[in-house]
Design an enzyme around this catalytic site. Structure first.
Site, PDB file in Angstrom:
ATOM      1  N   GLU A   1      20.194 -14.646 -22.601  1.00 24.29           N
ATOM      2  CA  GLU A   1      20.988 -15.324 -21.861  1.00 24.29           C
ATOM      3  C   GLU A   1      21.204 -16.817 -22.050  1.00 24.29           C
ATOM      4  O   GLU A   1      21.742 -17.502 -21.071  1.00 24.29           O
ATOM      5  CB  GLU A   1      20.629 -15.085 -20.390  1.00 24.29           C
ATOM      6  CG  GLU A   1      20.586 -13.373 -20.096  1.00 24.29           C
ATOM      7  CD  GLU A   1      20.223 -13.038 -18.432  1.00 24.29           C
ATOM      8  OE1 GLU A   1      19.831 -14.087 -17.769  1.00 24.29           O
ATOM      9  OE2 GLU A   1      20.287 -12.045 -18.283  1.00 24.29           O
TER      10      GLU A   1
ATOM     11  N   GLU B   1      13.097 -10.093  -4.716  1.00 26.06           N
ATOM     12  CA  GLU B   1      13.435  -8.595  -4.450  1.00 26.06           C
ATOM     13  C   GLU B   1      11.708  -7.816  -4.481  1.00 26.06           C
ATOM     14  O   GLU B   1      11.739  -6.771  -3.972  1.00 26.06           O
ATOM     15  CB  GLU B   1      13.984  -7.853  -5.823  1.00 26.06           C
ATOM     16  CG  GLU B   1      15.405  -7.918  -5.996  1.00 26.06           C
ATOM     17  CD  GLU B   1      15.616  -9.518  -6.438  1.00 26.06           C
ATOM     18  OE1 GLU B   1      14.711 -10.046  -6.804  1.00 26.06           O
ATOM     19  OE2 GLU B   1      16.816  -9.914  -6.128  1.00 26.06           O
TER      20      GLU B   1
ATOM     21  N   ASP C   1      21.570  -9.061  -0.930  1.00 23.11           N
ATOM     22  CA  ASP C   1      21.339  -9.956  -2.127  1.00 23.11           C
ATOM     23  C   ASP C   1      22.469 -10.581  -2.525  1.00 23.11           C
ATOM     24  O   ASP C   1      22.691 -10.633  -3.592  1.00 23.11           O
ATOM     25  CB  ASP C   1      21.037  -8.676  -3.169  1.00 23.11           C
ATOM     26  CG  ASP C   1      20.263  -9.391  -4.579  1.00 23.11           C
ATOM     27  OD1 ASP C   1      20.022 -10.414  -4.410  1.00 23.11           O
ATOM     28  OD2 ASP C   1      20.574  -8.807  -5.332  1.00 23.11           O
TER      29      ASP C   1
END
Length: 717
Positions: free
Chosen positions: A89, A203, A331
């Site tokens: 990424e 999370e 989220d």
């Protein structure tokens, strides 16, 4: 998937750790990169000095050698193998003819930007079992370069300073409590002799913050927490006053947030606003997601979750905030690309310095950069959770969203977001922001058997809601048709789309614009293309044979303009949901590709897809056992191995694994952790032997279901 033989290659070139001293960087490569040089980045477009190209993070280049008239002659000049098959990424940094880029596991590569020759490599030796601490693969979005040093945040929570010329480690600081599920995947930012870094992990249960370190020594300068201390007492941090005045009262005194940290992790976007001498940070989601579990006592907004927060650059003290998703439950992080720009919003077209933001929740926000005041906002994506924004920018919520305990709620956008981390860009030439957006949905329901459980991902929801334990032929194709991506050219002044380009898959790559009105973007299926930024017309494309998530850059050496992109498909439950890869673009080793006019190098062939898609074990289990396995799989396995047991390809597809054929081997892998070194940590604290066996029954049932539906072959007799 065939394993990659990269370990030996890493050992040959890995830079060794040294004493924590500020040495060897005074007059070497990149020594001239300081705050003033980055602030003037637009005047030296031959380099790409920071993650977003300049301090405004507009991802817009002033280079003009490549334009609409000649972009069709663009070709590959070199590529470099990043040696792992996990997600890539990173945005490369290019300065003084050198490229600094990261691959998976936070490994840093220094390359000759003209030829691709590797100058050095630094492997921080992240323990592979830490893979289980992250939501979305062992990715890294890049480095910061400042005063002759290269800075990288490692997946296991360190901030490391390297000599830009040699890769030698100068200092390393642990920035998180490594006993907790913290990770670092974002790129650091450098300003005023400081390096700032955040973290991820909401999370799984952590408390989010950002920390600024002295760029020379690594000493902590300041820290700001985005959620309260569980006892609401001061931390001795820069955030104490803001939490006491604003934050603490928005949280109750009981609930899972007091043990799980509350979330609010700043895992991606941060910008230095030189004009207002502040750092602007996007904060993350709640921990746990379900507010009824997280904070059952009250109905407060839970500051500073899902917010844009401005901090004094020198002290870290609070300046302003704007919360985009109060009391977040889905989220809807605010960690997506923040961009500074001067827009014609005043009287008679007077320009105003603003922050532009297109977060997960699907609204495009324009805020005053000095005060954080809400100026305008409009939905850029389909939504069911809210019908709009009020005059102050607060969402007008659909009441059904918070009544999922009565009736499951179809959340649009899904928790994966209308726009995730993939960087958007802004072009001062067109006046448009370019958003890599997507349409996805997620059913949210109450967790059967209670809201609190011993789960690695304790979201407080039924993760199996809306997913069938069994399905008929053609179901997967119908699901795929409900999931798509798009590139939106958004007018931030008029708050509407100028044009939109559709993609069949979500999670397409980030965006680059240029002064010649070109727009570069890659997609999840592996095509890298140049578009006309004014209307979206495709002008050039090339298949790079690997999924693209990262954003491109451009730079210039000796009058020749280059375009670079990192490729490599990663994995998480959201990426899996897209079913975005096929055999032609199966997850492959990460690479950097660099292009220039007239070049004609060949794109390397991907590794062969060697998985034999056939069940390795016999079907077993009653419908009741398979249904139980479906629920346990959804809560414990789905985030890595995929919904409906369909993997994205980076982690093994359990339907075709020989491990699933044997109960004892399965138990050793799942519960005992004999493959911890590969990232498959033990689940003995989460799953009993019978529950693990239920999951095996479900996985094999899915394998044989794929055979029945014509999606796989039966074993050879």
């Amino acid at each position: 998937m065939k394993a990659y033989g990269w370990v030996a290659a890493l050992l040959v070139g890995t830079a060794l750790a040294s004493c924590s001293q500020d040495i060897g960087a005074a007059d070497g490569p990149a020594s001239g990169v300081d705050t003033a040089r980055i602030a003037a980045a637009d005047k030296t477009p031959q380099d790409w000095l920071t993650y977003g190209g300049n301090y405004e993070e507009q991802r817009h280049s002033r280079l003009t050698a490549i334009g609409p008239d000649n972009v069709s002659d663009l070709g590959l000049v070199w590529s470099h193998d990043l040696q792992t098959s996990h997600g890539v990424e990173a945005t490369p940094i290019v300065v003084d003819g050198m490229m600094y880029v990261t691959g998976a596991w936070s490994i840093v590569y220094a390359l000759d930007a003209r030829t691709g020759e590797q100058k050095w490599i630094y492997d921080p030796s992240v323990p592979r079992e830490t893979l289980a601490k992250g939501c979305c693969d062992a990715v890294n979005r890049g480095v910061a370069v400042y005063r002759g040093k290269v800075y990288v945040g490692t997946y296991d929570g360190r901030l490391v300073a390297l000599d830009a010329g040699t890769g030698k480690m100068l200092w390393s600081k642990v920035t998180v409590d490594q006993s907790k599920p913290y990770t670092i995947t974002g790129a650091p930012r450098a300003f005023k002799d400081k390096i700032i870094i955040g973290n991820g992990g909401a999370e799984l249960g952590v408390r989010g913050y950002v920390t600024a370190y002295d760029a020379a020594t690594g000493d902590e300068e300041w820290r700001f927490y985005f959620t309260p201390n569980p006892d609401k007492k001061p931390d001795g941090a820069a955030s104490d006053d803001a939490l006491a005045r604003l934050g603490n009262a928005t949280w109750g005194d009981t609930g899972a947030w007091t043990t799980d940290g509350g979330g609010g992790t700043a895992w991606d976007s941060m910008i230095f606003d030189e004009i207002n001498d502040q750092v602007i940070v996007g904060t993350g989601n709640a921990s746990p997601w379900n507010a009824k579990v997280r904070d059952p006592q009250g109905n407060g907004d839970n500051l500073f979750l899902s917010s844009v927060v401005a901090l004094d650059a020198d002290t870290g003290s609070y300046k302003w905030h704007f919360q985009e998703t109060p009391r977040d439950m889905l989220d809807y992080t605010a960690t997506q690309t923040l961009i500074l720009a001067d827009l014609p919003l005043g009287d008679a077209g007077a320009r105003r310095r603003v922050v532009m933001h297109a977060p997960k929740n699907g609204f495009f926000y324009v805020l005053d950069a000095r005060s954080g005041a809400f100026l305008s906002g409009k939905a850029f994506a389909n939504q069911t959770w809210a019908s709009g924004l009020d005059a102050k920018g607060r969402p007008i919520e659909n009441p059904a969203m918070r009544q999922f305990d009565r009736t499951p709620f179809l959340a649009i956008p899904a928790p994966a977001g209308a726009h995730n981390w993939n960087p958007m860009a802004y072009s001062p030439k067109t006046g448009l922001a370019y958003i890599p957006a997507q349409d996805m949905a997620q059913m949210v329901g109450e967790r059967p058997g209670g809201t609190k459980a011993s789960l690695r991902w304790n979201l407080g929801y039924d993760m199996a809601a809306g997913l069938p334990p069994t399905y008929s032929a053609g179901t997967l194709e119908q699901i795929r048709k409900t999931i798509s991506g798009k590139l939106i050219a958004w007018d931030p002044v008029r708050q509407k789309a100028r044009w939109t380009r559709a993609y069949p898959t979500p999670f397409n790559g980030g965006v680059l614009t240029t002064a010649t009105n070109l727009l570069f973007q890659g997609d999840a299926m592996g095509t890298f293309r140049a578009l006309d930024a004014a209307n979206g017309t495709e002008l050039w494309s090339m298949n790079l044979k690997s999924g693209i998530q990262a954003a491109p850059i451009t730079y210039e050496i000796d009058g020749e303009q280059y375009v670079a992109i990192a490729t490599g498909w990663g994995t998480s439950w959201a990426l899996n949901w897209g079913f975005a890869w096929d055999k032609a673009t199966a997850p492959d080793v990460g690479r950097v590709f660099v292009f220039k006019l007239g070049a004609r190098a060949r794109v390397p062939d991907p590794m062969a897809y060697l998985v034999e898609e056939t069940p390795k074990g016999s079907r077993f289990g009653s419908p009741t056992q398979i249904a139980a396995g479906f629920r346990h799989y959804s809560e414990n396995c789905m985030v890595c191995h995929g919904p409906m047991a369909i993997s994205s390809g980076v982690t093994p597809d359990l339907r075709w694994s020989g491990v699933s054929a044997d109960r004892n081997v399965w138990d050793q892998v799942v519960r005992t952790g004999i493959l911890s070194g590969n990232g498959m940590v033990p689940f003995k604290d989460q799953l009993s032997p019978d529950e693990a066996e239920d999951i095996r029954a479900y996985v094999l049932d899915q394998a044989w279901l794929a055979v029945e539906n014509g999606d796989a072959k039966p074993p050879k007799s």
